[in-house]
Design an enzyme around this catalytic site. Structure first.
Site, PDB file in Angstrom:
ATOM      1  N   LYS A   1     -25.496  -7.313  14.688  1.00 37.70           N
ATOM      2  CA  LYS A   1     -26.627  -6.401  14.773  1.00 37.70           C
ATOM      3  C   LYS A   1     -26.262  -5.042  14.219  1.00 37.70           C
ATOM      4  CE  LYS A   1     -27.287  -8.307  19.350  1.00 37.70           C
ATOM      5  NZ  LYS A   1     -27.199  -7.972  20.804  1.00 37.70           N
ATOM      6  N   GLY A   2     -24.950  -4.801  14.083  1.00 44.47           N
ATOM      7  CA  GLY A   2     -24.469  -3.460  13.773  1.00 44.47           C
ATOM      8  C   GLY A   2     -25.040  -2.836  12.520  1.00 44.47           C
TER       9      GLY A   2
ATOM     10  N   ASP B   1     -13.320  -3.688   9.161  1.00 45.67           N
ATOM     11  CA  ASP B   1     -12.181  -3.389  10.019  1.00 45.67           C
ATOM     12  C   ASP B   1     -11.016  -4.291   9.576  1.00 45.67           C
ATOM     13  OD1 ASP B   1     -11.189  -2.040  12.413  1.00 45.67           O
ATOM     14  OD2 ASP B   1     -11.376  -3.935  13.450  1.00 45.67           O
TER      15      ASP B   1
ATOM     16  N   LYS C   1     -12.365   1.034   7.509  1.00 43.67           N
ATOM     17  CA  LYS C   1     -11.099   1.448   8.135  1.00 43.67           C
ATOM     18  C   LYS C   1      -9.985   0.746   7.382  1.00 43.67           C
ATOM     19  CE  LYS C   1     -12.599   1.678  12.993  1.00 43.67           C
ATOM     20  NZ  LYS C   1     -12.464   0.917  14.255  1.00 43.67           N
TER      21      LYS C   1
ATOM     22  N   PHE D   1     -12.083   3.887  17.206  1.00 46.16           N
ATOM     23  CA  PHE D   1     -13.282   3.117  17.515  1.00 46.16           C
ATOM     24  C   PHE D   1     -14.497   4.036  17.511  1.00 46.16           C
ATOM     25  CE2 PHE D   1     -16.273   0.480  19.815  1.00 46.16           C
ATOM     26  CZ  PHE D   1     -16.020  -0.760  19.230  1.00 46.16           C
ATOM     27  N   VAL D   2     -15.510   3.679  16.722  1.00 43.89           N
ATOM     28  CA  VAL D   2     -16.689   4.543  16.578  1.00 43.89           C
ATOM     29  C   VAL D   2     -17.959   3.825  17.010  1.00 43.89           C
ATOM     30  CG1 VAL D   2     -15.694   5.989  14.755  1.00 43.89           C
ATOM     31  CG2 VAL D   2     -16.914   3.887  14.139  1.00 43.89           C
TER      32      VAL D   2
ATOM     33  N   ASP E   1     -21.870  -0.432  18.159  1.00 39.61           N
ATOM     34  CA  ASP E   1     -21.913  -0.445  19.625  1.00 39.61           C
ATOM     35  C   ASP E   1     -20.529  -0.496  20.250  1.00 39.61           C
ATOM     36  OD1 ASP E   1     -21.343  -3.204  18.817  1.00 39.61           O
ATOM     37  OD2 ASP E   1     -21.631  -3.692  20.925  1.00 39.61           O
TER      38      ASP E   1
ATOM     39  N   ARG F   1     -25.899   2.030  20.190  1.00 42.81           N
ATOM     40  CA  ARG F   1     -26.375   1.695  18.848  1.00 42.81           C
ATOM     41  C   ARG F   1     -27.445   2.661  18.363  1.00 42.81           C
ATOM     42  NH1 ARG F   1     -24.462  -3.389  17.332  1.00 42.81           N
ATOM     43  NH2 ARG F   1     -24.259  -4.960  18.962  1.00 42.81           N
TER      44      ARG F   1
HETATM   45  P1  IMP Z   1     -13.638  -7.278  11.196  1.00 46.49           P
HETATM   46  O1  IMP Z   1     -13.814  -8.752  11.066  1.00 46.49           O
HETATM   47  O2  IMP Z   1     -12.408  -6.943  11.973  1.00 46.49           O
HETATM   48  O3  IMP Z   1     -13.687  -6.556   9.872  1.00 46.49           O
HETATM   49  O4  IMP Z   1     -14.789  -6.805  12.156  1.00 46.49           O
HETATM   50  C1  IMP Z   1     -15.907  -6.174  11.752  1.00 46.49           C
HETATM   51  C2  IMP Z   1     -16.856  -6.047  12.922  1.00 46.49           C
HETATM   52  O5  IMP Z   1     -16.188  -5.558  14.086  1.00 46.49           O
HETATM   53  C3  IMP Z   1     -17.907  -5.026  12.621  1.00 46.49           C
HETATM   54  O6  IMP Z   1     -19.005  -5.603  11.963  1.00 46.49           O
HETATM   55  C4  IMP Z   1     -18.220  -4.473  14.002  1.00 46.49           C
HETATM   56  O7  IMP Z   1     -19.182  -5.264  14.628  1.00 46.49           O
HETATM   57  C5  IMP Z   1     -16.923  -4.584  14.766  1.00 46.49           C
HETATM   58  N1  IMP Z   1     -16.190  -3.288  14.757  1.00 46.49           N
HETATM   59  C6  IMP Z   1     -15.019  -3.017  14.153  1.00 46.49           C
HETATM   60  N2  IMP Z   1     -14.634  -1.747  14.347  1.00 46.49           N
HETATM   61  C7  IMP Z   1     -15.603  -1.185  15.093  1.00 46.49           C
HETATM   62  C8  IMP Z   1     -15.802   0.154  15.618  1.00 46.49           C
HETATM   63  O8  IMP Z   1     -15.021   1.099  15.421  1.00 46.49           O
HETATM   64  N3  IMP Z   1     -16.926   0.332  16.339  1.00 46.49           N
HETATM   65  C9  IMP Z   1     -17.846  -0.664  16.571  1.00 46.49           C
HETATM   66  N4  IMP Z   1     -17.700  -1.903  16.091  1.00 46.49           N
HETATM   67  C10 IMP Z   1     -16.593  -2.171  15.365  1.00 46.49           C
HETATM   68 MG    MG Z   2     -20.932  -5.975  12.803  1.00 44.34          MG
END
Ligand code: IMP
Ligand code: MG
Length: 184
Positions: A42-43, A102, A130, A151-152, A158, A164
């Site tokens: 949903k982000g 991330d 990041k 963490f943001v 969220d 959100r």
């Molecule tokens: P990845 O697979 O580790 O790249 O994860 C990406 C997902 O993790 C993003 O779409 C977010 O939903 C969540 N996420 C990663 N870092 C943050 C953060 O700092 N705040 C909120 N959600 C995060």
């Molecule tokens: Mg996401």
């Protein structure tokens, strides 16, 4: 909600300006293409809503939901499709719209699954990146802001489904995590 915020990293105005710039770039790049924007729920919904309105060429939209993080702040490394696309990808130039990159594991998985449906092209637009946290070799094509390893929340992002709807991107106070020690 505001009392949980330690600092504002990116203001509403900075977000608006950057998203408008990204939209102009995408408009130029996709002029002769068949753009389909796919938002990863949903982000990315807030970013998606602003980005699509700053694009001046026809753009289809669709949504996908994956689970990767559970409810907390820590990655599980497990990615599962919870809601799939409604539209076919053949002949489409796919633009995956993400809130934040991330570890990169979610996006790597999605790119792999969606490539196998033979779209004409796949690119990635992420609002936040990041780079320090990357665990797989994946690079976004459009990036709003590179941010440090913190963490943001806000502007769609969220923590345990909260924050959100904040109009800016901010960092949470450490005591907010302390209430959920298992998460961090
Ligand atoms: P990845 O697979 O580790 O790249 O994860 C990406 C997902 O993790 C993003 O779409 C977010 O939903 C969540 N996420 C990663 N870092 C943050 C953060 O700092 N705040 C909120 N959600 C995060
Ligand atoms: Mg996401």
């Amino acid at each position: 909600m505001l009392k949980d915020i330690k600092s504002i990293l990116i203001t509403r105005e900075q977000l608006a300006e950057k998203v408008a710039e990204m939209g102009e770039q995408i408009t130029r790049d996709y002029r002769d293409k068949n753009l389909l924007m796919v938002s990863v729920l949903k982000g990315s919904v807030v970013f998606m809503a602003d980005l699509m309105r700053s694009i001046g060429i026809p753009a289809g939209i669709d949504f996908m939901a994956v689970s990767s993080y559970g409810s907390g702040a820590k990655t599980s490394g497990v990615v599962k499709i919870v809601k799939d696309l409604d539209v076919k990808l053949e002949d489409r130039d796919l633009l995956l719209v993400e809130d934040i990159l991330d570890s990169g594991m979610t996006l790597e998985y999605l790119k792999r699954v969606l490539s196998s449906r033979t779209p004409k092209s796949i690119r990635v637009a992420t609002l936040l990146d990041k780079p320090e946290r990357r665990r797989v070799d994946i690079r976004p094509d459009y990036v709003g802001f590179a941010i440090p390893d913190e963490f943001v929340v806000g502007y769609g992002l969220d923590y345990n489904e909260k924050y959100r709807n904040l109009p800016f991107v901010g960092a949470l106070k450490p005591e907010v995590y302390a209430e959920n020690p298992a998460d961090k």
